[in-house]
Scaffold this motif. Sequence first.
Motif, PDB file in Angstrom:
ATOM      1  N   ARG A 178      75.374  14.318  84.181  1.00 46.79           N
ATOM      2  CA  ARG A 178      75.538  14.686  85.591  1.00 46.79           C
ATOM      3  C   ARG A 178      76.933  14.255  85.983  1.00 46.79           C
ATOM      4  O   ARG A 178      77.309  13.090  85.801  1.00 46.79           O
ATOM      5  CB  ARG A 178      74.483  13.987  86.450  1.00 46.79           C
ATOM      6  N   GLY A 179      77.730  15.194  86.482  1.00 47.85           N
ATOM      7  CA  GLY A 179      79.116  14.879  86.769  1.00 47.85           C
ATOM      8  C   GLY A 179      79.835  14.481  85.492  1.00 47.85           C
ATOM      9  O   GLY A 179      79.749  15.164  84.468  1.00 47.85           O
ATOM     10  N   ASN A 180      80.507  13.337  85.522  1.00 46.87           N
ATOM     11  CA  ASN A 180      81.251  12.854  84.353  1.00 46.87           C
ATOM     12  C   ASN A 180      80.501  11.780  83.573  1.00 46.87           C
ATOM     13  O   ASN A 180      81.082  11.129  82.700  1.00 46.87           O
ATOM     14  CB  ASN A 180      82.607  12.294  84.794  1.00 46.87           C
ATOM     15  N   LEU A 181      79.235  11.590  83.882  1.00 47.12           N
ATOM     16  CA  LEU A 181      78.457  10.539  83.237  1.00 47.12           C
ATOM     17  C   LEU A 181      77.435  11.139  82.274  1.00 47.12           C
ATOM     18  O   LEU A 181      76.601  11.962  82.667  1.00 47.12           O
ATOM     19  CB  LEU A 181      77.736   9.699  84.293  1.00 47.12           C
ATOM     20  N   GLN A 182      77.508  10.721  81.019  1.00 52.19           N
ATOM     21  CA  GLN A 182      76.503  11.127  80.043  1.00 52.19           C
ATOM     22  C   GLN A 182      75.225  10.321  80.282  1.00 52.19           C
ATOM     23  O   GLN A 182      75.275   9.101  80.487  1.00 52.19           O
ATOM     24  CB  GLN A 182      77.014  10.881  78.620  1.00 52.19           C
ATOM     25  N   LEU A 183      74.091  11.009  80.249  1.00 52.67           N
ATOM     26  CA  LEU A 183      72.794  10.378  80.510  1.00 52.67           C
ATOM     27  C   LEU A 183      71.898  10.597  79.294  1.00 52.67           C
ATOM     28  O   LEU A 183      71.330  11.677  79.114  1.00 52.67           O
ATOM     29  CB  LEU A 183      72.151  10.983  81.759  1.00 52.67           C
ATOM     30  N   GLU A 230      69.000  23.168  71.774  1.00 49.73           N
ATOM     31  CA  GLU A 230      68.392  24.423  72.214  1.00 49.73           C
ATOM     32  C   GLU A 230      66.875  24.337  72.364  1.00 49.73           C
ATOM     33  O   GLU A 230      66.252  25.222  72.956  1.00 49.73           O
ATOM     34  CB  GLU A 230      68.745  25.546  71.232  1.00 49.73           C
ATOM     35  N   GLN A 231      66.279  23.281  71.847  1.00 51.26           N
ATOM     36  CA  GLN A 231      64.837  23.106  71.974  1.00 51.26           C
ATOM     37  C   GLN A 231      64.443  22.532  73.337  1.00 51.26           C
ATOM     38  O   GLN A 231      63.254  22.421  73.634  1.00 51.26           O
ATOM     39  CB  GLN A 231      64.324  22.180  70.862  1.00 51.26           C
ATOM     40  N   PHE A 232      65.438  22.187  74.157  1.00 52.47           N
ATOM     41  CA  PHE A 232      65.172  21.537  75.434  1.00 52.47           C
ATOM     42  C   PHE A 232      65.694  22.392  76.588  1.00 52.47           C
ATOM     43  O   PHE A 232      66.621  23.192  76.412  1.00 52.47           O
ATOM     44  CB  PHE A 232      65.819  20.148  75.456  1.00 52.47           C
ATOM     45  N   PRO A 233      65.122  22.227  77.793  1.00 49.02           N
ATOM     46  CA  PRO A 233      65.574  23.020  78.946  1.00 49.02           C
ATOM     47  C   PRO A 233      67.062  22.828  79.224  1.00 49.02           C
ATOM     48  O   PRO A 233      67.617  21.754  78.987  1.00 49.02           O
ATOM     49  CB  PRO A 233      64.719  22.469  80.098  1.00 49.02           C
ATOM     50  N   ARG A 234      67.681  23.873  79.738  1.00 50.06           N
ATOM     51  CA  ARG A 234      69.112  23.813  80.051  1.00 50.06           C
ATOM     52  C   ARG A 234      69.405  22.837  81.188  1.00 50.06           C
ATOM     53  O   ARG A 234      70.504  22.303  81.287  1.00 50.06           O
ATOM     54  CB  ARG A 234      69.618  25.209  80.412  1.00 50.06           C
ATOM     55  N   VAL A 257      75.586  21.962  78.544  1.00 50.62           N
ATOM     56  CA  VAL A 257      75.599  22.957  79.621  1.00 50.62           C
ATOM     57  C   VAL A 257      76.352  22.387  80.821  1.00 50.62           C
ATOM     58  O   VAL A 257      76.084  21.267  81.257  1.00 50.62           O
ATOM     59  CB  VAL A 257      74.161  23.340  80.037  1.00 50.62           C
ATOM     60  N   GLU A 258      77.288  23.168  81.358  1.00 51.37           N
ATOM     61  CA  GLU A 258      78.022  22.767  82.555  1.00 51.37           C
ATOM     62  C   GLU A 258      77.400  23.427  83.783  1.00 51.37           C
ATOM     63  O   GLU A 258      76.744  24.470  83.685  1.00 51.37           O
ATOM     64  CB  GLU A 258      79.500  23.154  82.441  1.00 51.37           C
ATOM     65  N   GLU A 266      77.925  27.020  84.438  1.00 45.86           N
ATOM     66  CA  GLU A 266      77.360  27.929  83.445  1.00 45.86           C
ATOM     67  C   GLU A 266      75.916  28.317  83.764  1.00 45.86           C
ATOM     68  O   GLU A 266      75.334  29.145  83.064  1.00 45.86           O
ATOM     69  CB  GLU A 266      77.423  27.288  82.054  1.00 45.86           C
ATOM     70  N   LEU A 267      75.345  27.713  84.805  1.00 43.05           N
ATOM     71  CA  LEU A 267      73.984  28.081  85.183  1.00 43.05           C
ATOM     72  C   LEU A 267      73.968  29.496  85.749  1.00 43.05           C
ATOM     73  O   LEU A 267      74.891  29.915  86.453  1.00 43.05           O
ATOM     74  CB  LEU A 267      73.434  27.103  86.225  1.00 43.05           C
ATOM     75  N   THR A 268      72.913  30.204  85.459  1.00 40.71           N
ATOM     76  CA  THR A 268      72.769  31.557  86.003  1.00 40.71           C
ATOM     77  C   THR A 268      72.391  31.474  87.481  1.00 40.71           C
ATOM     78  O   THR A 268      71.991  30.409  87.982  1.00 40.71           O
ATOM     79  CB  THR A 268      71.680  32.324  85.246  1.00 40.71           C
ATOM     80  N   SER A 269      72.508  32.582  88.172  1.00 41.86           N
ATOM     81  CA  SER A 269      72.140  32.604  89.592  1.00 41.86           C
ATOM     82  C   SER A 269      70.663  32.273  89.771  1.00 41.86           C
ATOM     83  O   SER A 269      70.276  31.607  90.738  1.00 41.86           O
ATOM     84  CB  SER A 269      72.462  33.972  90.196  1.00 41.86           C
TER      85      SER A 269
END
Length: 408
Positions: free
Chosen positions: A308-313, A366-370, A384-385, A388-391
């Motif tokens: 989320r943002g610049n932080l890897q979770l 790819e086995q997990f939700p975007r 995923v950025e 890059e999310l679809t509408s």
Amino acid sequence: MRFRQFFPQIFFGITLALCLSFGLHACQSVKSPQIPVAVQPEETTVSQTQPQIVSQPSLPPETAAIVKSAGSEGLFNPKRGDVRLLAISDLNSAYGSTDYDPEVDKGMALIPFWQPDLVLCGGDMVAGQKASLSEKQIRAMWAAFDDHITAPLRRSKLPFGFTIGNHDASSSLGAKGNFIYQKERDLATEYWNNPKHDPGVQFVDRFEFPFYYTFEYKDIFFLVWDGSSSRIPKEKLEWVEKTLASSKAQAAKMRVLLGHLPLYGIAVGRNTPGNVMDDADGLRTMLERYKVHTYLSGHQHAYYPGHRGNLQLLHLGLLGSGPRPLIDSSPRRLKSLTVIDINFNSPELTTYTTYDIQTLKVLQYEQFPRFLAGHNGIVLRRDVELNELTSEEKSFCVNRLGSKLCGA
């Protein structure tokens, strides 16, 4: 006349006899020259035209048997980085239990295969958080933990960095502001401050170990906070911020935070207030300010490689009891652990290789939700950025949470 006739023949015969006599003597007194015989080289298993392959040390029998069980393709071992971490979490089973699920022992047995530099744990190492447990029972749980986890690590001289979970020594407060599980906190402190149980990390600041402390390993600065409940007291957050702002922390090539509760909800049954840190966005803003790269957490009992943002979770999966499915996804429940390879010259810094500990298969992004739209904010899959999310994906999040909780 007859003598003269045969004289040449007689003279020739005498001369020939003398020559043969001297020749035989000469042959006996002079050694014939020695012809050098080629000495055959000793047989070798390495061809001079091929590079010698250096094999890894042989694995312990238990480890080798598990690796063999992975099938004909073998157990995948990723390319090693500058530093390799092994991250595990949520090892406990039923309240008061001194037994561990077989997946815990399986994960520990595989450590010689991966050969990490450091082992990290996201908490819930024992099965407490029950007021009726006696001191004897709590000490027995820590003794069992020592037998299964830390004693083998000490024998292997592997450092162990960990955070306290709610089942280890919860920081939940009662109505009068006191710790509800003070006894468990006292006994956790007793266990970890016993010199025999030294975790082997290179401490920078023990502060309030084992609840708050820092350590370092090869240009990586680790900070541990007490995320065993959703609230961190103001004075402790001041220590966190001061520590992250220090020259020691900022000089490191990477900063990593360990805490039990995550910032955002991701799993069914844990996507509620109290199961995540309070003021998640405020904490994330502070961590980003001091360029913390990754927050490793447990508690949700589900693996999800997010940001989320610049932080890897990095939401660590569990090895113990009670795996949970991710929200808005299939009901699949996984037990897993993650190998983290750190490459200081790589823009991403970290590469995850996460294994389903039961099948030993590598889990792919790819086995997990975007993305996951938990109650307190969106978490994007690591690759995923937001743009890059679809509408349709954006609308799904906004309709559930509103624009603010679906932003960067």
